[in-house]
Design a protein around this motif. Sequence first.
Motif, short mmCIF file in Angstrom:
data_model
loop_
_atom_site.label_atom_id
_atom_site.label_comp_id
_atom_site.label_asym_id
_atom_site.label_seq_id
_atom_site.Cartn_x
_atom_site.Cartn_y
_atom_site.Cartn_z
N LEU A 100 127.75 13.06 100.36
CA LEU A 100 126.65 13.93 100.79
C LEU A 100 125.30 13.35 100.37
CD1 LEU A 100 128.27 17.38 100.00
CD2 LEU A 100 127.57 16.60 102.27
N LEU A 101 125.24 12.86 99.15
CA LEU A 101 124.00 12.27 98.66
C LEU A 101 123.57 11.09 99.50
CD1 LEU A 101 121.82 12.14 96.39
CD2 LEU A 101 123.39 10.67 95.12
N SER A 102 124.53 10.30 99.96
CA SER A 102 124.22 9.09 100.73
C SER A 102 124.09 9.34 102.22
CB SER A 102 125.30 8.03 100.49
OG SER A 102 126.54 8.44 101.07
N GLY A 103 124.35 10.56 102.67
CA GLY A 103 124.31 10.84 104.09
C GLY A 103 125.50 10.30 104.85
N GLY A 104 126.68 10.30 104.20
CA GLY A 104 127.90 9.84 104.88
C GLY A 104 128.07 8.34 104.89
N ARG A 105 127.75 7.66 103.79
CA ARG A 105 127.84 6.20 103.74
C ARG A 105 128.91 5.68 102.79
NH1 ARG A 105 122.84 4.06 101.73
NH2 ARG A 105 121.98 6.11 101.23
N LEU A 106 129.71 6.57 102.22
CA LEU A 106 130.70 6.16 101.24
C LEU A 106 131.96 5.61 101.90
CD1 LEU A 106 131.48 6.07 98.21
CD2 LEU A 106 132.52 8.33 98.53
N ILE A 107 132.52 4.57 101.31
CA ILE A 107 133.86 4.07 101.63
C ILE A 107 134.65 4.12 100.33
CG2 ILE A 107 135.23 2.11 102.40
CD1 ILE A 107 132.74 1.17 103.97
N PHE A 108 135.89 4.63 100.40
CA PHE A 108 136.69 4.77 99.19
C PHE A 108 137.77 3.70 99.16
CE2 PHE A 108 140.16 6.56 96.63
CZ PHE A 108 139.45 6.85 95.46
N GLY A 109 137.71 2.83 98.16
CA GLY A 109 138.73 1.81 97.98
C GLY A 109 139.66 2.21 96.85
N ALA A 110 140.95 1.95 97.02
CA ALA A 110 141.92 2.33 95.99
C ALA A 110 142.99 1.25 95.86
CB ALA A 110 142.57 3.67 96.32
N GLY A 111 143.50 1.11 94.65
CA GLY A 111 144.57 0.16 94.40
C GLY A 111 145.24 0.45 93.07
N LEU A 112 146.24 -0.37 92.71
CA LEU A 112 146.98 -0.16 91.47
C LEU A 112 146.16 -0.50 90.23
CD1 LEU A 112 150.57 -1.58 92.11
CD2 LEU A 112 149.71 0.74 92.45
N GLY A 113 145.16 -1.36 90.39
CA GLY A 113 144.45 -1.88 89.23
C GLY A 113 145.11 -3.17 88.75
N SER A 114 144.30 -4.10 88.33
CA SER A 114 144.83 -5.42 87.96
C SER A 114 145.09 -5.56 86.47
CB SER A 114 143.84 -6.51 88.39
OG SER A 114 142.58 -6.31 87.76
N SER A 115 144.68 -4.57 85.65
CA SER A 115 144.78 -4.69 84.20
C SER A 115 145.77 -3.69 83.63
CB SER A 115 143.41 -4.49 83.55
OG SER A 115 143.52 -4.47 82.15
N ALA A 116 146.96 -4.18 83.25
CA ALA A 116 147.92 -3.31 82.57
C ALA A 116 147.38 -2.88 81.21
CB ALA A 116 149.25 -4.05 82.41
N ALA A 117 146.57 -3.74 80.59
CA ALA A 117 146.00 -3.41 79.28
C ALA A 117 145.11 -2.18 79.35
CB ALA A 117 145.21 -4.61 78.74
N GLU A 118 144.43 -1.98 80.47
CA GLU A 118 143.58 -0.80 80.62
C GLU A 118 144.42 0.48 80.62
OE1 GLU A 118 139.66 0.44 83.10
OE2 GLU A 118 141.22 -0.56 84.26
N PHE A 119 145.56 0.44 81.29
CA PHE A 119 146.45 1.60 81.30
C PHE A 119 146.97 1.89 79.89
CE2 PHE A 119 146.21 0.96 85.75
CZ PHE A 119 146.63 2.13 86.37
N GLN A 120 147.37 0.84 79.19
CA GLN A 120 147.88 1.02 77.84
C GLN A 120 146.82 1.58 76.91
OE1 GLN A 120 149.22 -3.08 77.40
NE2 GLN A 120 151.36 -2.44 77.47
N ALA A 121 145.60 1.08 77.01
CA ALA A 121 144.51 1.52 76.13
C ALA A 121 144.17 2.99 76.33
CB ALA A 121 143.28 0.65 76.36
N LEU A 122 144.39 3.49 77.56
CA LEU A 122 144.07 4.87 77.86
C LEU A 122 145.30 5.78 77.83
CD1 LEU A 122 141.54 4.21 80.77
CD2 LEU A 122 141.01 4.92 78.43
N GLY A 123 146.42 5.27 77.32
CA GLY A 123 147.60 6.09 77.14
C GLY A 123 148.41 6.33 78.39
N HIS A 124 148.29 5.46 79.40
CA HIS A 124 149.04 5.59 80.64
C HIS A 124 150.13 4.52 80.71
CE1 HIS A 124 146.32 8.43 82.82
NE2 HIS A 124 145.47 7.98 81.92
N ASP A 125 151.19 4.83 81.42
CA ASP A 125 152.28 3.88 81.61
C ASP A 125 151.80 2.73 82.49
OD1 ASP A 125 154.64 2.53 82.18
OD2 ASP A 125 155.82 4.37 82.35
N PRO A 126 151.88 1.48 82.00
CA PRO A 126 151.40 0.34 82.80
C PRO A 126 152.41 -0.17 83.81
CG PRO A 126 152.12 -0.44 80.66
CD PRO A 126 152.28 1.06 80.63
N ASP A 127 153.61 0.39 83.85
CA ASP A 127 154.65 -0.06 84.78
C ASP A 127 154.12 -0.01 86.21
OD1 ASP A 127 156.87 -0.20 86.56
OD2 ASP A 127 158.21 0.48 84.99
#
Length: 310
Positions: A100-127
């Motif tokens: 809404l702020l951008s007037g309809g210009r957002l694109i949403f990208g999503a993926g698994l993430g490339s860093s298993a260490a980030e999942f571990q550091a935040l208490g999430h299962d890196p599997d």
Amino acid sequence: MDATSQQPLRYAVGLPNRREYADPRLLRELGVLAERSGWDGFFLWDGQVAEHPDEHVTDSWTALAAIAADTERLRLGVMVSVLALKHPAEVARATVALDLLSGGRLIFGAGLGSSAAEFQALGHDPDPRVRAEKLDEALHVLDGLWAGRPFTFHGRWFTVTDLAFQPVSPQRPRIPVWIAGTWPSRRPMRRAAHWDGVFPTRAGVGHTEMMPPADLEAVVSYVRAQQAVQDGRFDVVMEGQTSGFRRDADALVVAPYRAAGLTWWVEKLGWFRGPVELVRARIESGPPVPVTGTDPGTDPVRTAPSDGRP
């Protein structure tokens, strides 16, 4: 010729949200410069955890909100959001607010993430299998909440009961969703076939390298084969590098990827391309569009803008 090959090629700047680019004021400056220099999009990395103790990291969504307020035309997005680390209800609220702020210009990208260490550091299962399950559930919930109607979902990882989120995005049918994945892995490509675009990387390709055009052609062929319907807009997105010194030569770098089905070229910039001053100069030199009178292969010719508008 399929629907992908008929789409015009667009050009974006891609920047990190860490190291020297962890300053949201710098990112806002570069976003404004990108719009003025004729780029079509401006995308930032995701990630919350530093790779080493003294590394700075900033929130990409906050930086994009500032850029949205100071620009009028750029498509914006986080490429790619590590959705499995977040609750999709929070993401739904934040993305609609930014759209809404951008007037309809957002694109949403999503993926698994490339860093298993980030999942571990935040208490999430890196599997990776767990991350994939959470990603698929979160995407389903996100899409349901974006619709603005009462929505219920009971999954293994996320539960939503009779929620109706308002307001909704000004984009129809929804904020475009691009799915990232590493080729030659097939599962993320099958996932992408159900959404609005694919953002492939290639296993073994570093920050300053590009996958061969033949690999991108294979990605496009595989994803298209998984789609039940092929008559709508579907984006094929890839990161790459061009010099910014000669538009005709840079356009020739891009041309074989355009012929393979590319619809968005993302100029991958960051510390690996040199100091901030060189990155700023690359953005200011504009996208690698062919100048009038050159032969860019299958890339449609457009005259380089003189006033920052495409």
